[in-house]
Motif scaffolding. Structure first.
Motif: not given
Ligand SMILES: CC(=O)SCCNC(=O)CCNC(=O)[C@H](O)C(C)(C)COP(=O)(O)OP(=O)(O)OC[C@H]1O[C@@H](n2cnc3c(N)ncnc32)[C@H](O)[C@@H]1OP(=O)(O)O
Ligand SMILES: O=C([O-])CC(=O)C(=O)O
Ligand SMILES: [Mg+2]
Length: 300
Positions: A28-35, A57-67
């Protein structure tokens, strides 16, 4: 059912391989609208289970900050797609991308499995959105039926690699082989009131060719583009975000139409261009896109 995110900003939708935990950790650091976390063709057949686990694991634990988190599930002709869906819903994915979609029946099959999983994992019913990739001549011919096949559908995406294989041609870089599909898909999407996305550009170091293609599809009416690398993001955003010149002109058009209407005048000029009511919605769309892209500083 009307979902608040159905029409959100999706200029850049970046694929990444769910097989590589390092790639899906903080993209999400790269700033794409959607991953778009991929379980399909970027993942080797021998790694499908591990990719699904690392995705969960990623869906559950990473905060994608609105991405927005889109997951491309495996095709309906594989043994993987049902388990992919359970894992996506359990993890809380925002959108599922259905690959190689050919008709409304395929969307309905996914929709049934999504609803069952939402019930199983106690997610709000209807909270998971869908999009469909059209990757064959048959899929493109069914564009409108696919667009209107589900209340969850946000839009359709052209998948040029598989599509040109089916058409018995190849990606040339000129766009000639994709012309008919692009035209048919944008017309179908607009008729159905959903979004439309263009295919990936794989010639990574040819950024000038990439920019030309982005400009072309933007002028055709597309909402955004599937991409595969962070280097492609700034180009897509630059092309899709309204320029200051476009914003100022659109403001003038809106204000002039509003004021001339009160005076009983239907047609007039703004900066030497003929304007009438037909230009109102287009100008409003430029302002809405500028606001969504975070560049609007005016008062409309
Ligand atoms: C036809 C289809 O089905 S397309 C859909 C499936 N394809 C994909 O998902 C591919 C996604 N893209 C990728 O995997 C990669 O961009 C590749 C393999 C194409 C090229 O990889 P690289 O040569 O490493 O690219 P590059 O040198 O530009 O990478 C720079 C940095 O961006 C990262 N990066 C590259 N692509 C991505 C991506 N899609 N998402 C997030 N990060 C990425 C790299 O990890 C690297 O990070 P680092 O500097 O911390 O090591
Ligand atoms: O959706 C895309 O653009 C990538 C893809 O699967 C294809 O080109 O076949
Ligand atoms: Mg494909």
């Amino acid at each position: 059912m009307s979902h608040p995110n159905k029409k959100r900003l999706r200029r850049s939708m970046m694929f990444l391989n769910a097989q590589k935990p390092s790639l899906i950790k903080d993209p999400y650091l790269y700033g794409a609208d959607s991953l778009m976390l991929d379980l399909e063709d970027a993942v080797a057949v021998t790694a499908k289970d591990t990719a699904r686990f690392s995705l969960y694991q990623a869906l559950k634990n990473v905060d994608y900050r609105g991405c927005e988190r889109v997951v491309r599930i495996n095709g309906l002709d594989t043994e993987y797609w049902k388990e992919d869906i359970r894992c996506c819903i359990a993890g809380g994915a925002d959108v599922l991308r259905i690959p190689k979609t050919e008709d409304a029946k395929m969307v309905k099959a996914v929709e049934d499995a999504v609803l069952a999983a939402e019930r199983e994992f106690e997610r709000p019913e209807g909270s998971t959105l869908l999009m469909a990739a059209l990757e064959s001549a048959k899929g493109v011919m069914s564009a409108y039926e696919v667009c209107t096949s589900s209340e969850r559908m946000i839009g359709i995406a052209l998948s040029g690699g598989d599509y040109t294989k089916d058409l018995q041609t190849k990606i040339t870089g000129t766009g000639v082989e994709l012309m008919g599909a692009r035209q048919q898909m944008i017309i179908a999407a607009r008729a159905a009131g959903v979004q439309c996305f263009d295919t990936v550009w794989t010639d990574l170091d040819n950024l000038e060719g990439f920019r030309k293609e982005v400009m072309l599809i933007k002028d055709m009416g597309f909402d955004g583009k599937s991409i595969i690398n962070p280097r492609q993001i700034p180009i897509v955003h630059e092309v899709f975000t309204p320029s200051m010149k476009e914003i100022i002109f659109s403001e003038k058009v809106i204000r002039e139409i509003d004021s001339k209407r009160k005076e009983g005048i239907g047609v007039f000029t703004v900066d030497g261009k003929m304007i009438d009511i037909a230009f109102y919605d287009g100008a409003q769309r430029v302002i809405a896109l500028a606001k969504a892209s975070g560049v609007y500083k005016g008062e409309l």
